[in-house]
Design an enzyme around this catalytic site. Structure first.
Site, PDB file in Angstrom:
ATOM      1  N   GLU A   1       5.671  -3.623   0.717  1.00 33.51           N
ATOM      2  CA  GLU A   1       5.767  -3.205  -0.684  1.00 33.51           C
ATOM      3  C   GLU A   1       4.956  -1.923  -0.804  1.00 33.51           C
ATOM      4  O   GLU A   1       3.725  -1.956  -0.781  1.00 33.51           O
ATOM      5  CB  GLU A   1       5.223  -4.285  -1.619  1.00 33.51           C
ATOM      6  CG  GLU A   1       5.406  -3.932  -3.083  1.00 33.51           C
ATOM      7  CD  GLU A   1       4.844  -4.987  -4.018  1.00 33.51           C
ATOM      8  OE1 GLU A   1       5.020  -4.826  -5.237  1.00 33.51           O
ATOM      9  OE2 GLU A   1       4.222  -5.951  -3.537  1.00 33.51           O
TER      10      GLU A   1
ATOM     11  N   GLY B   1       2.596   2.024   5.258  1.00 26.26           N
ATOM     12  CA  GLY B   1       3.708   1.140   5.569  1.00 26.26           C
ATOM     13  C   GLY B   1       4.459   1.551   6.820  1.00 26.26           C
ATOM     14  O   GLY B   1       4.900   0.706   7.609  1.00 26.26           O
TER      15      GLY B   1
ATOM     16  N   GLY C   1       0.824  -1.198   0.000  1.00 28.71           N
ATOM     17  CA  GLY C   1       0.000   0.000   0.000  1.00 28.71           C
ATOM     18  C   GLY C   1       0.858   1.247   0.000  1.00 28.71           C
ATOM     19  O   GLY C   1       2.004   1.233  -0.459  1.00 28.71           O
ATOM     20  N   SER C   2       0.332   2.313   0.533  1.00 29.23           N
ATOM     21  CA  SER C   2       1.024   3.592   0.524  1.00 29.23           C
ATOM     22  C   SER C   2       2.199   3.581   1.503  1.00 29.23           C
ATOM     23  O   SER C   2       2.234   2.794   2.459  1.00 29.23           O
ATOM     24  CB  SER C   2       0.059   4.719   0.900  1.00 29.23           C
ATOM     25  OG  SER C   2      -0.307   4.617   2.264  1.00 29.23           O
TER      26      SER C   2
ATOM     27  N   CYS D   1       2.577   1.369  -8.061  1.00 28.81           N
ATOM     28  CA  CYS D   1       3.834   1.836  -7.467  1.00 28.81           C
ATOM     29  C   CYS D   1       4.938   1.815  -8.512  1.00 28.81           C
ATOM     30  O   CYS D   1       5.981   2.451  -8.338  1.00 28.81           O
ATOM     31  CB  CYS D   1       4.215   0.982  -6.260  1.00 28.81           C
ATOM     32  SG  CYS D   1       4.437  -0.765  -6.627  1.00 28.81           S
TER      33      CYS D   1
END
Length: 417
Positions: A263, A246, A241-242, A297
């Site tokens: 990730e 994270g 995610g963002s 991403c």
């Protein structure tokens, strides 16, 4: 396939269990309703996870992990192999659902399911290759060896932009290593998770040694995510995610000395040198920037162009953007589908405004589309901005189809940027 056929094939209805321990349905929390960004229509609803629901999920997953680790790894691999075969059978339906619920092109939706199939094949091979090293010891008559043991329960938090593949990348490898999995999918794409669990349940039922709690899903907002990030019984958290999310997950898991695998975001750049083959550069850069409507991403965010070819590449990109077809991702003739929701549209508009305020210039202005075919309010035009690397907006990931053109004179300067 039409929407009714997709949902019927994957056994999805108007209301669906959003909390499942294998094939056991729970979910006493309020429902989440999933609307498609493609046409704005309601797809279906799922129930959410309460603290009591989670207590049953973690108890079952813990028990399952203790049973599953005793199964020989090649047998665990056989279960994953059959799961891969089931995904092959449902690739068309699941790929369509990914495209319809998330908004990425049908080609990308089908490709994401293929990634699930590929990781199953990879995991099957690994199930017979769980090696450990042997080493000489300084003590006479002794040897040392390493032995790998299952972690126990693995928690998986996935994002909306890859609603099924990320779960498969994690779960298949965790399963062949002897672990149970609890999946917290994005609340923006809840139905794809239920569909995946339905497919898994059919496979698990074919084997009398697969414990019920080996694969569970828990649906809801960040509070539900905290159930697994704060739980010491969940040994590893894999979160996608963002970057903001994270950091929160990493601190929470570290506070209990757990393991985390993150990730997160990206701010990717392409450096284009004077001798580059522009017939390759332009199509690759355009797809990188506008594929999945810029919601990856790995999306191309910055084009760092040599001063000698800057004008030429800029003009080629502007021309290419003028040829983009925007519309339903289920129509293979379209290049760009919708953003995930209206919140993403607001963030896209905010980024375009920031470019101008910070001294940049929009050479392809973009904008929100309306009218027939764009009723969901989630369709936007990809934008191109001339900017400088020091601008704050350039230094942060823009999770939308906005690409920034930057100029350089030496390769060292470009690499530093």
């Amino acid at each position: 396939m039409n929407v009714e056929q997709i949902l019927s094939s994957l056994r999805l209805g108007a209301d669906n269990p959003g909390v499942q321990i294998g094939s056991q349905n729970l979910g006493a929390g309020a429902s989440i309703t999933s609307h498609s960004p493609v046409d704005g229509k309601k797809i279906g609803s799922v129930s959410t996870c309460t603290a009591d629901d989670y207590a049953q999920v973690i108890a079952s997953a813990t028990e399952a992990s203790l049973e599953w680790r005793k199964i020989p790894a090649p047998q665990r691999g056989e279960v994953v192999r059959v799961f891969g075969e089931a995904l092959r059978e449902q690739k068309d339906a699941l790929g369509h659902l990914v495209s319809y619920e998330m908004g990425k092109s049908l080609q990308e939706g089908l490709g994401e399911v293929q990634e699930m199939i590929d990781i199953c094949d990879f995991a099957v091979g690994l199930s017979r290759q769980l090696y450990g090293l042997t080493m000489h010891s300084e003590r006479p008559g002794h040897r040392m060896y390493e032995q790998w043991h299952p972690l126990g329960v693995v928690g998986i938090i996935s994002a909306f932009n890859f609603p099924v593949a990320v779960w498969a990348w994690n779960s298949t490898l965790a399963w062949i290593c002897g672990n149970a999995c609890i999946w917290k999918p994005s609340e923006k794409t809840p139905l794809t998770a239920v569909a995946c669990q339905n497919i898994w349940n059919d496979v698990a039922a074919k084997f009398d040694f697969v414990p019920q709690g080996l694969s569970s899903i828990i649906q809801g907002d960040y509070v539900v995510g905290e159930y697994i990030t704060k739980d010491p019984k969940v040994t590893l958290i894999s979160a996608t995610g963002s970057t903001r999310m994270g950091k929160i997950v990493a601190q929470t898991v570290a506070a209990r000395l757990g393991k985390s695998l993150l990730e997160l975001g990206g701010n990717n750049a392409i450096i284009v040198e004077p001798d580059a083959n522009l017939e390759m550069v332009v199509p690759a850069a355009v797809f990188g920037a506008v594929g999945t409507c810029g919601q990856r991403c790995t999306s191309t965010r910055r084009m760092i162009l040599h001063a000698d070819i800057y004008d030429k590449v800029r003009d080629l990109l502007v021309s290419a953007y003028g040829q983009l077809k925007i519309g339903s991702p289920l129509d293979s003739s379209n290049h760009v589908g919708p953003l995930i929701d209206k919140g993403a549209v607001e963030a896209y508009n905010a980024a375009r405004e920031a470019v101008v305020k910070q001294g940049g210039r929009l050479i392809v202005e973009g904008g929100v589309l309306d009218g027939p075919g764009f009723e969901s309010g989630c369709y936007v035009k990809p934008a191109i901005a001339e900017a400088s690397n020091e601008m704050q907006i350039v230094q942060h990931e823009t999770f939308a189809p906005v690409v920034y053109l930057l100029k350089y004179n030496t390769l060292d300067e470009a690499i530093a940027m």
